[in-house]
Design a protein around this motif. Structure first.
Motif, PDB file in Angstrom:
ATOM      1  N   GLY A 159      50.052  44.157  31.401  1.00  0.00           N
ATOM      2  CA  GLY A 159      49.189  44.313  32.453  1.00  0.00           C
ATOM      3  C   GLY A 159      49.501  43.549  33.638  1.00  0.00           C
ATOM      4  N   PRO A 160      48.840  43.738  34.591  1.00  0.00           N
ATOM      5  CA  PRO A 160      49.046  42.987  35.901  1.00  0.00           C
ATOM      6  C   PRO A 160      48.219  41.846  35.878  1.00  0.00           C
ATOM      7  CG  PRO A 160      47.948  44.914  36.445  1.00  0.00           C
ATOM      8  CD  PRO A 160      48.568  45.087  35.041  1.00  0.00           C
ATOM      9  N   GLY A 161      47.050  41.881  35.125  1.00  0.00           N
ATOM     10  CA  GLY A 161      45.826  40.966  34.924  1.00  0.00           C
ATOM     11  C   GLY A 161      44.947  41.326  36.008  1.00  0.00           C
ATOM     12  N   THR A 162      43.650  40.584  35.463  1.00  0.00           N
ATOM     13  CA  THR A 162      42.444  40.914  36.338  1.00  0.00           C
ATOM     14  C   THR A 162      42.004  39.375  36.423  1.00  0.00           C
ATOM     15  OG1 THR A 162      41.796  42.858  35.297  1.00  0.00           O
ATOM     16  CG2 THR A 162      40.197  41.592  36.218  1.00  0.00           C
ATOM     17  N   PHE A 176      44.448  39.080  30.603  1.00  0.00           N
ATOM     18  CA  PHE A 176      45.754  39.979  30.460  1.00  0.00           C
ATOM     19  C   PHE A 176      45.649  40.780  29.365  1.00  0.00           C
ATOM     20  CE2 PHE A 176      48.769  38.941  33.661  1.00  0.00           C
ATOM     21  CZ  PHE A 176      48.390  37.265  33.957  1.00  0.00           C
ATOM     22  N   LYS A 196      41.689  44.493  39.566  1.00  0.00           N
ATOM     23  CA  LYS A 196      42.786  43.584  39.611  1.00  0.00           C
ATOM     24  C   LYS A 196      42.108  42.319  39.984  1.00  0.00           C
ATOM     25  CE  LYS A 196      46.856  46.012  40.260  1.00  0.00           C
ATOM     26  NZ  LYS A 196      48.169  46.143  41.230  1.00  0.00           N
TER      27      LYS A 196
END
Lengths: 115, 113
Positions: free
Chosen positions: A107-110, A90, A9
């Motif tokens: 997705g939650p993103g990096t 994302f 993340k």
């Protein structure tokens, strides 16, 4: 149960390094995407990929490459990282019906920080 | 090429009131889809509402509804009975034959108690 997951993340690294971000979806979708969100929150498509076709946004440097070991995964490899690569990345997925709404799940993103 | 324009960088609304977020787009395709996504501070992208361009009827999802004006290429989002949890960045997005999403620049919505 997470539908689209990304790891890590948060990623902090130095210029010149090579890094990967992993993405997995358990929705049974056949198309996956990578988007980049810059510091001004602007979102832009980088790649879309299914088992037949890779579509690359022409503005994406070739230091970025997607790799898909199977239909549920689409990883993002970045070589020779630069300061300007700092952003939130994302992953998303969707099914690709012959005709029908292309609803993408993210997705939650990096958050990648290059120092 | 597709473009999506959100002309309101920031908006605010009083709790329980109604607010409308604007979006215009341009595409040469006849078959496309429009979306509103919400991004709270957690940064998770959450689909709020979707609209197929071939459908004349405006989409509605609980307190969220759209005003889709195809000829004017306009796709605004109305939030009724605004709640504190609605505070977020809202993105308008367009998907055509390439299936990739083209996003607008976003509208930051603040909900005032």
């Amino acid at each position: 149960d997470t539908a689209v997951s990304q790891t890590p993340k948060y990623l902090v690294t130095q210029m010149g390094n090579d890094k990967s971000i992993k993405c997995e979806q358990n929705l049974g979708h056949d198309t996956m995407y990578w988007y980049k969100q810059d510091s001004k929150k602007f979102l832009k498509i980088m790649f879309s990929y299914n088992n037949k076709e890779l579509i690359i946004n022409e503005t994406v440097p070739n230091r970025f490459s997607p790799k898909s070991p199977d239909k549920a995964h689409l990883n993002l490899h970045i070589n020779s990282l630069e300061l300007g690569d700092s952003a939130v990345y994302f992953c998303a997925s969707s099914s690709l019906p012959g005709r029908g709404i292309n609803e993408q799940y993210f997705g939650p993103g990096t958050r990648l920080t290059v120092t | 090429a597709q473009t999506v324009t959100q002309s309101q960088p920031e908006m605010s609304v009083q709790e329980a009131e109604t607010v409308t977020l604007s979006c215009t787009y341009d595409t040469s395709e006849s078959d496309y889809y429009l979306f509103w996504y919400k991004q709270p501070p957690s940064r998770q992208m959450i689909l709020v509402i979707r609209q197929e361009a071939y459908k004349q009827q405006n989409a509605t999802e609980n307190r969220f509804s759209v005003n889709f004006q195809k000829a004017a290429k306009s796709f605004s989002l109305k939030i009724s009975d605004s709640q504190l949890g609605d505070a977020a960045m809202y993105f308008c997005a367009l998907s055509g034959s390439a299936r990739q999403l083209t996003f607008g620049s976003g509208t930051q919505l603040t909900v005032l108690p």
